[in-house]
Design a protein around this motif. Structure first.
Motif, PDB file in Angstrom:
ATOM      1  N   UNK A 161      62.622  61.546  49.952  1.00 37.16           N
ATOM      2  CA  UNK A 161      63.007  62.861  49.453  1.00 37.16           C
ATOM      3  C   UNK A 161      64.361  62.699  48.801  1.00 37.16           C
ATOM      4  N   UNK A 162      64.468  63.177  47.565  1.00 26.92           N
ATOM      5  CA  UNK A 162      65.718  63.031  46.821  1.00 26.92           C
ATOM      6  C   UNK A 162      66.168  64.373  46.267  1.00 26.92           C
ATOM      7  N   UNK A 163      67.426  64.423  45.925  1.00 31.00           N
ATOM      8  CA  UNK A 163      68.000  65.569  45.205  1.00 31.00           C
ATOM      9  C   UNK A 163      68.900  64.974  44.123  1.00 31.00           C
ATOM     10  N   UNK A 164      68.817  65.526  42.926  1.00 23.63           N
ATOM     11  CA  UNK A 164      69.635  65.049  41.817  1.00 23.63           C
ATOM     12  C   UNK A 164      71.034  65.644  41.892  1.00 23.63           C
ATOM     13  N   UNK A 165      71.979  64.979  41.233  1.00 23.42           N
ATOM     14  CA  UNK A 165      73.383  65.383  41.278  1.00 23.42           C
ATOM     15  C   UNK A 165      73.639  66.717  40.580  1.00 23.42           C
ATOM     16  N   UNK A 166      72.889  67.001  39.510  1.00 22.14           N
ATOM     17  CA  UNK A 166      73.089  68.267  38.796  1.00 22.14           C
ATOM     18  C   UNK A 166      71.795  68.659  38.077  1.00 22.14           C
ATOM     19  N   UNK A 167      71.788  69.858  37.479  1.00 19.94           N
ATOM     20  CA  UNK A 167      70.565  70.358  36.832  1.00 19.94           C
ATOM     21  C   UNK A 167      70.127  69.522  35.636  1.00 19.94           C
TER      22      UNK A 167
ATOM     23  N   UNK B 209      70.496  66.276  35.234  1.00 19.97           N
ATOM     24  CA  UNK B 209      69.825  65.096  35.785  1.00 19.97           C
ATOM     25  C   UNK B 209      68.499  65.474  36.417  1.00 19.97           C
ATOM     26  N   UNK B 210      68.424  66.657  36.992  1.00 14.09           N
ATOM     27  CA  UNK B 210      67.203  67.143  37.623  1.00 14.09           C
ATOM     28  C   UNK B 210      66.072  67.192  36.599  1.00 14.09           C
ATOM     29  N   UNK B 211      66.313  67.805  35.463  1.00 12.54           N
ATOM     30  CA  UNK B 211      65.288  67.929  34.423  1.00 12.54           C
ATOM     31  C   UNK B 211      64.885  66.568  33.864  1.00 12.54           C
ATOM     32  N   UNK B 212      65.862  65.749  33.517  1.00 13.43           N
ATOM     33  CA  UNK B 212      65.565  64.436  32.932  1.00 13.43           C
ATOM     34  C   UNK B 212      64.880  63.522  33.947  1.00 13.43           C
ATOM     35  N   UNK B 213      65.347  63.556  35.175  1.00 14.12           N
ATOM     36  CA  UNK B 213      64.774  62.701  36.218  1.00 14.12           C
ATOM     37  C   UNK B 213      63.359  63.100  36.582  1.00 14.12           C
ATOM     38  N   UNK B 214      63.122  64.381  36.711  1.00 15.67           N
ATOM     39  CA  UNK B 214      61.784  64.858  37.057  1.00 15.67           C
ATOM     40  C   UNK B 214      60.783  64.494  35.965  1.00 15.67           C
ATOM     41  N   UNK B 215      61.174  64.680  34.729  1.00 11.25           N
ATOM     42  CA  UNK B 215      60.296  64.334  33.611  1.00 11.25           C
ATOM     43  C   UNK B 215      60.006  62.835  33.576  1.00 11.25           C
ATOM     44  N   UNK B 216      61.027  62.012  33.743  1.00 12.58           N
ATOM     45  CA  UNK B 216      60.836  60.558  33.726  1.00 12.58           C
ATOM     46  C   UNK B 216      59.935  60.109  34.877  1.00 12.58           C
ATOM     47  N   UNK B 217      60.137  60.674  36.056  1.00 13.59           N
ATOM     48  CA  UNK B 217      59.313  60.305  37.204  1.00 13.59           C
ATOM     49  C   UNK B 217      57.871  60.762  37.030  1.00 13.59           C
ATOM     50  N   UNK B 218      57.675  61.972  36.521  1.00 12.06           N
ATOM     51  CA  UNK B 218      56.330  62.526  36.380  1.00 12.06           C
ATOM     52  C   UNK B 218      55.484  61.754  35.369  1.00 12.06           C
ATOM     53  N   UNK B 219      56.130  61.056  34.472  1.00 17.61           N
ATOM     54  CA  UNK B 219      55.379  60.246  33.491  1.00 17.61           C
ATOM     55  C   UNK B 219      54.710  59.043  34.138  1.00 17.61           C
TER      56      UNK B 219
ATOM     57  N   UNK C  98      64.359  69.738  45.793  1.00 16.54           N
ATOM     58  CA  UNK C  98      64.118  68.463  46.473  1.00 16.54           C
ATOM     59  C   UNK C  98      62.787  67.922  45.974  1.00 16.54           C
ATOM     60  N   UNK C  99      62.752  66.617  45.722  1.00 23.12           N
ATOM     61  CA  UNK C  99      61.544  65.970  45.218  1.00 23.12           C
ATOM     62  C   UNK C  99      61.174  64.828  46.142  1.00 23.12           C
ATOM     63  N   UNK C 100      59.878  64.673  46.376  1.00 25.59           N
ATOM     64  CA  UNK C 100      59.394  63.564  47.189  1.00 25.59           C
ATOM     65  C   UNK C 100      58.629  62.628  46.267  1.00 25.59           C
ATOM     66  N   UNK C 101      59.040  61.366  46.286  1.00 24.21           N
ATOM     67  CA  UNK C 101      58.489  60.364  45.380  1.00 24.21           C
ATOM     68  C   UNK C 101      58.272  59.057  46.137  1.00 24.21           C
TER      69      UNK C 101
ATOM     70  N   UNK D 265      67.660  54.540  34.319  1.00 25.26           N
ATOM     71  CA  UNK D 265      68.142  55.618  33.449  1.00 25.26           C
ATOM     72  C   UNK D 265      69.549  56.093  33.814  1.00 25.26           C
ATOM     73  N   UNK D 266      70.145  55.483  34.840  1.00 20.04           N
ATOM     74  CA  UNK D 266      71.487  55.861  35.312  1.00 20.04           C
ATOM     75  C   UNK D 266      71.580  57.342  35.674  1.00 20.04           C
ATOM     76  N   UNK D 267      70.552  57.840  36.363  1.00 17.69           N
ATOM     77  CA  UNK D 267      70.545  59.228  36.821  1.00 17.69           C
ATOM     78  C   UNK D 267      70.933  59.255  38.296  1.00 17.69           C
ATOM     79  N   UNK D 268      72.081  59.860  38.613  1.00 18.28           N
ATOM     80  CA  UNK D 268      72.516  59.878  40.013  1.00 18.28           C
ATOM     81  C   UNK D 268      71.648  60.801  40.867  1.00 18.28           C
ATOM     82  N   UNK D 269      71.362  60.356  42.076  1.00 19.26           N
ATOM     83  CA  UNK D 269      70.541  61.100  43.025  1.00 19.26           C
ATOM     84  C   UNK D 269      71.016  60.772  44.440  1.00 19.26           C
TER      85      UNK D 269
END
Length: 75
Positions: free
Chosen positions: A5-11, A13-23, A34-37, A48-52
């Protein structure tokens, strides 16, 4: 397979990270941004250097049982 379970540092990163992961992976979206991956998906975020922040690590079976349990109070 372990799930994290992760949480991104800011909104942003949240949008970019969720999109990259969902691909590439199944992403379970939980309340509170919170996202479970799968644990091996963290490498995508690092590339992608997205802090989480990792909040919890659990087995896949436990994650599925939690999602299917209608009386789970934390969902």
């Amino acid at each position: 397979m372990n799930m994290v379970k992760i949480r991104f540092a800011n909104q942003e990163n949240d949008a970019a990270g969720t999109l990259a992961l969902a691909r590439h992976f199944k992403v379970i979206c939980l309340p509170g941004d919170i996202y479970e991956i799968p644990d091996h998906a963290l490498s995508v975020l690092e590339t992608l250097n997205l802090p989480y922040t990792v909040l919890e690590t659990e087995g896949f079976d436990h994650a599925i049982r939690t999602l299917r349990n209608p009386s789970a109070s934390h969902l």
